[in-house]
Scaffold this motif. Sequence first.
Motif, short mmCIF file in Angstrom:
data_model
loop_
_atom_site.label_atom_id
_atom_site.label_comp_id
_atom_site.label_asym_id
_atom_site.label_seq_id
_atom_site.Cartn_x
_atom_site.Cartn_y
_atom_site.Cartn_z
N LEU A 174 23.70 -29.27 9.48
CA LEU A 174 23.49 -29.02 8.05
C LEU A 174 22.76 -30.19 7.40
O LEU A 174 21.83 -29.99 6.61
N LEU A 175 23.14 -31.41 7.71
CA LEU A 175 22.44 -32.58 7.15
C LEU A 175 20.98 -32.61 7.59
O LEU A 175 20.08 -32.88 6.78
N ALA A 176 20.71 -32.32 8.86
CA ALA A 176 19.33 -32.27 9.35
C ALA A 176 18.55 -31.17 8.64
O ALA A 176 17.38 -31.37 8.26
N THR A 177 19.17 -30.03 8.43
CA THR A 177 18.53 -28.92 7.72
C THR A 177 18.17 -29.33 6.30
O THR A 177 17.09 -29.01 5.80
N LEU A 178 19.07 -30.04 5.63
CA LEU A 178 18.79 -30.50 4.27
C LEU A 178 17.64 -31.50 4.23
O LEU A 178 16.79 -31.45 3.33
N ILE A 179 17.58 -32.40 5.19
CA ILE A 179 16.49 -33.39 5.23
C ILE A 179 15.15 -32.69 5.42
O ILE A 179 14.18 -32.96 4.70
N VAL A 180 15.08 -31.77 6.38
CA VAL A 180 13.82 -31.06 6.61
C VAL A 180 13.48 -30.18 5.41
O VAL A 180 12.30 -30.07 5.04
N SER A 181 14.49 -29.59 4.77
CA SER A 181 14.25 -28.79 3.56
C SER A 181 13.65 -29.64 2.45
O SER A 181 12.72 -29.20 1.76
N ALA A 182 14.17 -30.84 2.27
CA ALA A 182 13.64 -31.73 1.24
C ALA A 182 12.17 -32.04 1.51
O ALA A 182 11.34 -32.03 0.58
N LEU A 183 11.83 -32.30 2.76
CA LEU A 183 10.42 -32.54 3.11
C LEU A 183 9.57 -31.30 2.84
O LEU A 183 8.45 -31.40 2.34
N THR A 188 14.74 -34.96 -5.55
CA THR A 188 15.64 -34.46 -4.50
C THR A 188 16.54 -35.59 -3.99
O THR A 188 17.75 -35.40 -3.82
N ALA A 189 15.95 -36.75 -3.76
CA ALA A 189 16.75 -37.89 -3.30
C ALA A 189 17.82 -38.25 -4.32
O ALA A 189 18.97 -38.52 -3.96
N ALA A 190 17.45 -38.21 -5.59
CA ALA A 190 18.43 -38.53 -6.64
C ALA A 190 19.58 -37.52 -6.65
O ALA A 190 20.75 -37.90 -6.71
N LEU A 191 19.24 -36.25 -6.57
CA LEU A 191 20.27 -35.21 -6.66
C LEU A 191 21.06 -35.04 -5.37
O LEU A 191 22.26 -34.74 -5.41
N TRP A 192 20.42 -35.22 -4.24
CA TRP A 192 21.08 -34.95 -2.97
C TRP A 192 21.69 -36.18 -2.33
O TRP A 192 22.49 -36.06 -1.41
N PRO A 251 25.82 -37.54 -4.89
CA PRO A 251 26.99 -37.51 -4.00
C PRO A 251 27.59 -38.89 -3.72
O PRO A 251 28.81 -39.03 -3.65
N LEU A 252 26.73 -39.90 -3.56
CA LEU A 252 27.26 -41.25 -3.34
C LEU A 252 28.03 -41.75 -4.55
O LEU A 252 29.06 -42.41 -4.41
#
Length: 169
Positions: free
Chosen positions: A109-118, A148-152, A156-157
């Motif tokens: 899921l994390l990998a999917t989110l990273i590729v989705s952001a790209l 996307t980096a700010a929201l994702w 969360p951090l």
Amino acid sequence: MSEADGDPRSTERGRHETPTERWDRNWADIQQELRIVQTGTQILAGFLLTLPFQQRFTTLDVGQRAVYLVLVVLAVLVTVTALSAVATHRLVFRQRQKHDLVRVGNVILLATLIVSALLFAGTVLFVFDVVVGDIGGVLGGVAVALGTAALWVSVPLAVRRTRRDTDDD
């Protein structure tokens, strides 16, 4: 009686569930999150696949065509990555490995989110480049990547640094 007192159904977050129930709940969460990501990216992938059949596609320069092909690869990669969770589930079905499935599913899921952001940032870059030019494309793509980096990531951090749930809430 808490987990420290020997009650196996209690967790540190106050839930009363067995480890198996927790793994089942975690897997259901991962499945739902993958469904959400996959729906949006499949629509975007479908849109991208129709572009070469449009008259204006022939006016794209070499750089724009290269960006387009990268986006098609990213769209396919998102789909394949998300579906790898399904393939993994099928191959470990009834093997009593739900805990391993949840761990791997989280990584998938994390990998999917990273590729989705790209994919999202690249799509905006591509569209803005075609519509308003190179500088507009770069600015649009960077804006989406930063947003996307700010929201994702940042949000969360920040949430992780806040007080944890307790029974008193």
